[in-house]
Design a protein around this motif. Structure first.
Motif, PDB file in Angstrom:
ATOM      1  N   GLU A   1      12.267  37.160   2.718  1.00  0.00           N
ATOM      2  CA  GLU A   1      10.863  37.301   2.342  1.00  0.00           C
ATOM      3  C   GLU A   1      10.520  38.755   2.037  1.00  0.00           C
ATOM      4  O   GLU A   1       9.870  39.054   1.027  1.00  0.00           O
TER       5      GLU A   1
ATOM      6  N   LEU B   1       9.868  38.692  -1.892  1.00  0.00           N
ATOM      7  CA  LEU B   1       8.478  38.288  -2.120  1.00  0.00           C
ATOM      8  C   LEU B   1       7.714  39.195  -3.083  1.00  0.00           C
ATOM      9  O   LEU B   1       7.009  38.690  -3.965  1.00  0.00           O
TER      10      LEU B   1
ATOM     11  N   GLN C   1       6.124  37.602  -6.433  1.00  0.00           N
ATOM     12  CA  GLN C   1       4.688  37.589  -6.705  1.00  0.00           C
ATOM     13  C   GLN C   1       4.362  38.314  -8.003  1.00  0.00           C
ATOM     14  O   GLN C   1       3.440  37.915  -8.733  1.00  0.00           O
TER      15      GLN C   1
ATOM     16  N   TYR D   1       6.887  27.595  -0.448  1.00  0.00           N
ATOM     17  CA  TYR D   1       6.741  28.769   0.423  1.00  0.00           C
ATOM     18  C   TYR D   1       5.462  28.686   1.245  1.00  0.00           C
ATOM     19  O   TYR D   1       5.485  28.834   2.477  1.00  0.00           O
TER      20      TYR D   1
END
Length: 255
Positions: free
Chosen positions: A91, A95, A99, A141
């Motif tokens: 993560e 991440l 994103q 997620y």
């Protein structure tokens, strides 16, 4: 009037109203045939394309691309989303990039992918994979992150095997939101595919529309628009129907 008809009737009002306005605009001569063709002309062209087999051929090509791309993106998206949610290291590492990529419109990547991959089948499939993967991965997620940590603590205390933890806890808990993500991803994948076929393809429903535009056959373009809308609407309804029956512990909201 039966109860089913009373529920179904409101869904017919807006399409029928749109059809009446469309017919009225063409019958009144508000626009020339080069700008807006009549519903009758579109219906006649639809019958022509069905009889010649051209429409079936384009739809078959588009559906094949859609199924391959969506299937690949959905499966990898679910696995990646769960992995990202349960692994703090993954993560933290992935991440921010995930994103960031998620904010880039898929259609904006079409020129780059054309330069990298050309206009072969791989381009159309990969653009669908991207559209499906990011949407499904985010749903998986968020759903996995939403599972209460208390459940994991109880599983640890009772020394439950990981297979039991996933099969009995995580999968049932995340199925409803993931299924919603799949429904949204499928619809997005379809629209992105048609857009990609409009720009660079030698077959498919989007290419049929582009060819109609180049030949100044607005009736063919309108057939493509109607078919694209009907397919998207049908996909959404099929997913809602499947959600109600496959997830009985949390029925989907009927619409």
């Amino acid at each position: 009037m039966t109860r089913d008809w009373k529920r179904f009737l409101p869904f017919l009002i807006s399409p029928l109203l749109l059809l009446v306005v469309w017919w009225w605009a063409t019958a009144a001569g508000w626009y020339s045939d080069d700008v807006l063709v009549s519903p009758a002309a579109v219906l006649a062209t639809l019958q022509e394309l069905v009889a010649s087999g051209e429409l079936a051929l384009h739809l078959k090509t588009s559906f094949l691309r859609l199924l391959i791309g969506f299937g690949t993106g959905a499966v990898t998206g679910v696995l990646f989303g769960i992995w990202m949610a349960i692994s703090p290291r993954v993560e933290a590492f992935v991440l921010p990039t995930f994103q960031g990529l998620r904010q880039v419109p898929t259609i904006a990547l079409i020129p780059i992918l054309i330069l990298l991959l050309g206009v072969d089948e791989s381009f159309k499939v990969i653009i669908v994979v991207k559209a499906a993967f990011l949407t499904v991965a985010l749903a998986a997620y968020d759903a996995t992150k939403g599972v209460s940590r208390n459940y994991f603590e109880v599983a640890r205390i009772y020394h439950l095997p990981k297979t039991t933890l996933y099969r009995k806890l995580i999968i049932p808990a995340i199925t409803p939101p993931v299924f919603t993500g799949l429904r949204i991803a499928f619809s997005r994948s379809w629209t992105i595919l048609v857009a990609a076929e409009l720009l660079a393809a030698d077959s498919g429903i989007g290419q049929m529309m582009q060819l109609g535009r180049e030949m100044f056959r607005l009736d063919i373009v309108m057939v493509g628009v109607v078919i694209t809308g009907l397919v998207g609407f049908s996909i959404d309804k099929i997913f809602k129907w499947a959600e109600i029956r496959l997830i009985p512990w949390q029925p989907a909201v009927k619409a």
